[in-house]
Every structure is written in structure tokens, then in C-alpha cells.
Design an enzyme around this catalytic site. Structure first.
Site, mmCIF file in Angstrom:
data_model
loop_
_atom_site.group_PDB
_atom_site.id
_atom_site.type_symbol
_atom_site.label_atom_id
_atom_site.label_comp_id
_atom_site.label_asym_id
_atom_site.label_seq_id
_atom_site.Cartn_x
_atom_site.Cartn_y
_atom_site.Cartn_z
ATOM 1 N N CYS A 54 9.685 9.757 -62.990
ATOM 2 C CA CYS A 54 10.745 10.105 -62.035
ATOM 3 C C CYS A 54 10.860 11.610 -61.818
ATOM 4 O O CYS A 54 11.637 12.046 -60.953
ATOM 5 C CB CYS A 54 12.096 9.594 -62.530
ATOM 6 S SG CYS A 54 12.197 7.840 -62.896
ATOM 7 N N HIS A 76 18.626 7.506 -62.260
ATOM 8 C CA HIS A 76 17.835 6.440 -61.641
ATOM 9 C C HIS A 76 18.089 5.143 -62.394
ATOM 10 O O HIS A 76 17.919 5.092 -63.617
ATOM 11 C CB HIS A 76 16.344 6.781 -61.686
ATOM 12 C CG HIS A 76 15.453 5.675 -61.220
ATOM 13 N ND1 HIS A 76 15.705 4.962 -60.067
ATOM 14 C CD2 HIS A 76 14.308 5.149 -61.745
ATOM 15 C CE1 HIS A 76 14.759 4.052 -59.903
ATOM 16 N NE2 HIS A 76 13.900 4.140 -60.912
ATOM 17 N N HIS A 101 17.828 0.613 -62.350
ATOM 18 C CA HIS A 101 17.224 -0.599 -61.816
ATOM 19 C C HIS A 101 18.295 -1.676 -61.635
ATOM 20 O O HIS A 101 18.051 -2.851 -61.892
ATOM 21 C CB HIS A 101 16.118 -1.095 -62.739
ATOM 22 C CG HIS A 101 14.886 -0.261 -62.718
ATOM 23 N ND1 HIS A 101 13.745 -0.597 -63.414
ATOM 24 C CD2 HIS A 101 14.597 0.905 -62.089
ATOM 25 C CE1 HIS A 101 12.809 0.325 -63.217
ATOM 26 N NE2 HIS A 101 13.309 1.249 -62.423
ATOM 27 N N GLU A 127 38.387 0.340 -50.925
ATOM 28 C CA GLU A 127 39.017 1.462 -51.625
ATOM 29 C C GLU A 127 38.023 2.297 -52.432
ATOM 30 O O GLU A 127 38.126 3.532 -52.485
ATOM 31 C CB GLU A 127 40.127 0.935 -52.535
ATOM 32 C CG GLU A 127 40.911 2.009 -53.274
ATOM 33 C CD GLU A 127 41.825 2.829 -52.370
ATOM 34 O OE1 GLU A 127 42.360 3.841 -52.859
ATOM 35 O OE2 GLU A 127 42.000 2.461 -51.178
ATOM 36 N N HIS A 146 13.587 -2.309 -56.099
ATOM 37 C CA HIS A 146 13.356 -1.403 -57.234
ATOM 38 C C HIS A 146 14.656 -0.926 -57.866
ATOM 39 O O HIS A 146 14.910 -1.170 -59.036
ATOM 40 C CB HIS A 146 12.519 -0.216 -56.733
ATOM 41 C CG HIS A 146 12.148 0.779 -57.778
ATOM 42 N ND1 HIS A 146 10.996 1.552 -57.693
ATOM 43 C CD2 HIS A 146 12.753 1.185 -58.915
ATOM 44 C CE1 HIS A 146 10.915 2.347 -58.748
ATOM 45 N NE2 HIS A 146 11.987 2.147 -59.495
#
Length: 240
Positions: free
Chosen positions: A99, A116, A118, A145, A201
Site C-alpha cells: 500500500c 486501508h 477490506h 446524520e 477490494h
């Protein structure tokens, strides 16, 4: 790795301060694991502090990460090629996160933390959007809200109840790093966004600091779960 000095600069990840990035990343990953966001070694987190980038390693059970597992980059650093990245601490026998260039893209936009996950809810909304709007569609929701937990854009305050939140979606690739160009293109097309969904993903979420990135990630996941349930009940995401 010529920038790594004798001793591997272990002092960069040794601190009794719970707010130190090397302590925050393991704590965040444990929290995310409890939500089911980073199971099976997936997902990750990165924090920028001054001229250092702290990154969770790849291929490690996220709930078991320890400070000594954290990679440290000098910042700024090139995204490509990987060999040009300025690592100043690299844990032995661990691999840098795939990443990394995507995290760096967020930091180039002024982020202080990038996450990140999943998340299953994130994945599901990308599939629902594709079915309902086609591959070019983005996720949209209004009159909820929790939207107030998402910024309108840098220096523009927070979104309001009547605003329509839009999150771009990019297509997945076989290798994580290959998402970078699409992520950057989505950032250009949606300059006020603090998140990009990746179809089938997960999601990348960033914030000005760790607390904002975390709470924005939580707010978005709430909205994605709600959106899936709304769709199941035949309720529109955007109120006309």
C-alpha cells in the site's frame, strides 16, 4: 537501503508515548481487526509525523503487530521505483506494505494518516453501485446524520445533513501498487474527497491527523452498512 544506519534506527519506533506513531499503528490495527476490517493480514495503516512516514508491514496478522514491526520512511520520498524509497528503518524478515505508494499519494494531499481496510460493507456498496449505475458510478448518500462526520473538503468544514456525500470508486488490480494511478486520478476528479473505494477490494481513507482518519473511516463504514440495508429494503440512498 543505504539510509539505514547501524542498529537499523530502532530508536525511531521505541517510545512510551501512546500517541507515538509506532504505538498508534498497532493499536489502530487491533481496533480495525475487531471490526473485521483487516482480517487475514489484509489492510494497513500509515502515519506521517514531521519528516517521517510510519507504515504497518505487509503479510503480518494485523492484530499482532508490534512497534518493532513498523517500517519508517524519510519524507518526502519517491513513490516509484520502490528501490528509490528512502527507508530509514526496515524490520528484518518483513516486507514493506504494498500500500506504500497509495499512502504516499494521500500524504502528498496533506494527510496526516491513511487507512486501508477490506471492509465487507465497502466491498458490497461497490458492487451495488456497479449494478445500479454502471462501472463509472460513484457511491452517493444524503439525509443521514452520520454524514456530518465527513469533511466537505480541506478547510471547508464538515458536511451537513442535507448534503450529498460522494465517494469515487476505482477498479481493482491484481497487484496493490498498480492501484496508485487510478487512486490519484480519482483524487483529481474528486478534489474534496477523503476516501476512495476499490471495487471488490475495500477502501482507502485519509485524514488530517490520526483521530480524523479513524473517525472518518468509522463514519463511512457505518454509512456503507446502512446503505446495504437500505438497498435491501428498497430505500433510496439519495433523497429526492
Amino acid at each position: 537501503m543505504s539510509d539505514i544506519k547501524d542498529g537499523n534506527n530502532d530508536h525511531l519506533v521505541e517510545s512510551d508515548d501512546p500517541e507515538h506513531p509506532a504505538n498508534l499503528i498497532p493499536a489502530l490495527c487491533r481496533n480495525f481487526y475487531s471490526h473485521g476490517w483487516v482480517t487475514g493480514t489484509g489492510g494497513g495503516a500509515s502515519i506521517k509525523r514531521d519528516n517521517h512516514i510510519f507504515i504497518a508491514p505487509s503479510g503480518v496478522q494485523k492484530e499482532l503487530i508490534q512497534p518493532h514491526n513498523i517500517f519508517v520512511l524519510s519524507y518526502p520520498t519517491p513513490k516509484y521505483p520502490p528501490s528509490a524509497r528512502q527507508y530509514i528503518r526496515k524490520p528484518l524478515k518483513l516486507n514493506p506494505s504494498a500500500c506504500t505508494p497509495l499512502f504516499l499519494a494521500a500524504f502528498e494531499r496533506g494527510a496526516g494518516c491513511c487507512i486501508h481496510t477490506h471492509s465487507q460493507w465497502a466491498v458490497l456498496v461497490t458492487l451495488l453501485v456497479e449494478r445500479e449505475k454502471g462501472p463509472e458510478g460513484c457511491f452517493e448518500i444524503s439525509n443521514i446524520e452520520q454524514i456530518k462526520g465527513i469533511p466537505r473538503g480541506k478547510g471547508k468544514g464538515m458536511m451537513g445533513f442535507y448534503d450529498t456525500l460522494k465517494i469515487p470508486i476505482i477498479e481493482n488490480t491484481a497487484f496493490e501498487e498498480d492501484l496508485t494511478q487510478s487512486l490519484e486520478e480519482a483524487m483529481e476528479m474528486y478534489p474534496d474527497t477523503y476516501a476512495v473505494l476499490v471495487r471488490r477490494h475495500g477502501i482507502y481513507v485519509w485524514g488530517d491527523d490520526v483521530a480524523k482518519a479513524k473517525t472518518q473511516c468509522e463514519s463511512l463504514d457505518y454509512l456503507f452498512q446502512l446503505a446495504v440495508e437500505m438497498h435491501r429494503l428498497g430505500l433510496p440512498w439519495v433523497k429526492s
